[in-house]
Design a protein around this motif. Structure first.
Motif, PDB file in Angstrom:
ATOM      1  N   GLY A 103       8.929  44.826 -21.993  1.00  0.00           N
ATOM      2  CA  GLY A 103       8.530  44.143 -23.215  1.00  0.00           C
ATOM      3  C   GLY A 103       7.268  43.341 -22.951  1.00  0.00           C
ATOM      4  O   GLY A 103       6.959  43.006 -21.807  1.00  0.00           O
ATOM      5  N   GLU A 104       6.534  43.035 -24.016  1.00  0.00           N
ATOM      6  CA  GLU A 104       5.273  42.311 -23.863  1.00  0.00           C
ATOM      7  C   GLU A 104       5.124  41.286 -24.970  1.00  0.00           C
ATOM      8  O   GLU A 104       5.415  41.562 -26.131  1.00  0.00           O
ATOM      9  N   ASN A 105       4.680  40.104 -24.592  1.00  0.00           N
ATOM     10  CA  ASN A 105       4.306  39.068 -25.550  1.00  0.00           C
ATOM     11  C   ASN A 105       2.823  38.794 -25.399  1.00  0.00           C
ATOM     12  O   ASN A 105       2.323  38.688 -24.277  1.00  0.00           O
ATOM     13  N   LYS A 119       6.233  27.652 -27.141  1.00  0.00           N
ATOM     14  CA  LYS A 119       6.865  27.343 -28.437  1.00  0.00           C
ATOM     15  C   LYS A 119       6.500  28.409 -29.468  1.00  0.00           C
ATOM     16  O   LYS A 119       7.345  28.850 -30.243  1.00  0.00           O
ATOM     17  N   GLN A 120       5.246  28.820 -29.480  1.00  0.00           N
ATOM     18  CA  GLN A 120       4.787  29.862 -30.401  1.00  0.00           C
ATOM     19  C   GLN A 120       5.629  31.130 -30.202  1.00  0.00           C
ATOM     20  O   GLN A 120       6.071  31.744 -31.168  1.00  0.00           O
ATOM     21  N   PRO A 125      11.004  35.582 -33.647  1.00  0.00           N
ATOM     22  CA  PRO A 125      12.204  36.313 -33.211  1.00  0.00           C
ATOM     23  C   PRO A 125      11.926  37.452 -32.229  1.00  0.00           C
ATOM     24  O   PRO A 125      12.638  37.605 -31.233  1.00  0.00           O
ATOM     25  N   ARG A 126      10.905  38.258 -32.467  1.00  0.00           N
ATOM     26  CA  ARG A 126      10.621  39.395 -31.580  1.00  0.00           C
ATOM     27  C   ARG A 126      10.175  38.936 -30.193  1.00  0.00           C
ATOM     28  O   ARG A 126      10.586  39.497 -29.176  1.00  0.00           O
ATOM     29  N   GLU A 132      14.300  36.295 -23.874  1.00  0.00           N
ATOM     30  CA  GLU A 132      15.733  36.136 -23.630  1.00  0.00           C
ATOM     31  C   GLU A 132      16.429  37.465 -23.312  1.00  0.00           C
ATOM     32  O   GLU A 132      17.662  37.516 -23.285  1.00  0.00           O
ATOM     33  N   HIS A 133      15.690  38.512 -23.037  1.00  0.00           N
ATOM     34  CA  HIS A 133      16.311  39.796 -22.701  1.00  0.00           C
ATOM     35  C   HIS A 133      17.159  39.599 -21.438  1.00  0.00           C
ATOM     36  O   HIS A 133      16.635  39.231 -20.379  1.00  0.00           O
TER      37      HIS A 133
END
Length: 161
Positions: A103-105, A119-120, A125-126, A132-133
């Motif tokens: 996953g990537e943020n 915080k952002q 949610p995504r 939190e995975h």
């Protein structure tokens, strides 16, 4: 009144000058040629792990191969050669195999506070799902400042068995 404005300007400029080392976007290399992360990157990573700990989740391990991919993407977004977003995510993932989940943020803002980007992400949610995975085992994050002030962030999470 003019003196007060001048004093504020001088203080702001000095603060920016003295805070640059903590957020140096150019990584140094160690004796093996590996990129070394900045303290700013590590502050964000530690905040993510603190959040995971509060949720009873396993702590993420730092991964240098992931870090290099994060930095490449953050730099490309900052210099405008890649649009802000997840373009090229599968290619970045191909360079950090093996993994069973990824996953990537990404984020963009003007704050120099690591809490702001965390915080952002947690307010989305995504992005929160990636943080939190429960199976995520490894991660890294890289923040790069664009000329003119904006910060670009990439964090990749993977599950490695």
């Amino acid at each position: 009144m003019q003196f007060r404005k001048f004093l504020v300007l001088v203080l702001v400029l000095c603060a920016g000058f003295f805070s640059c080392d903590a957020f140096d976007e150019d990584e140094d290399e160690d004796e093996n040629g590996n990129a070394e992360y900045s303290s700013y990157d590590m502050q964000i990573f530690d905040l993510i792990n603190s959040h995971r700990k509060e949720k009873g989740l396993g702590l993420l391990k730092w991964d240098d191969a992931i870090y290099q991919q994060c930095c490449g993407h953050s730099k490309a977004m900052a210099d405008g050669s890649t649009p802000f977003g997840h373009d090229g995510f599968s290619s970045r993932c191909d360079k950090i195999k093996p993994w069973t989940w990824a996953g990537e943020n990404v984020a963009m803002n003007y704050s120099t506070e690591p809490q702001t980007v965390v915080k952002q992400w947690l307010d989305s949610p995504r992005h929160r799902e990636n943080i939190e995975h429960s199976g995520a085992t490894h991660s890294a994050v890289c923040a790069v400042q664009r000329a003119g002030g904006g910060w670009y962030y990439t964090q990749i999470f993977i599950t490695r068995k």
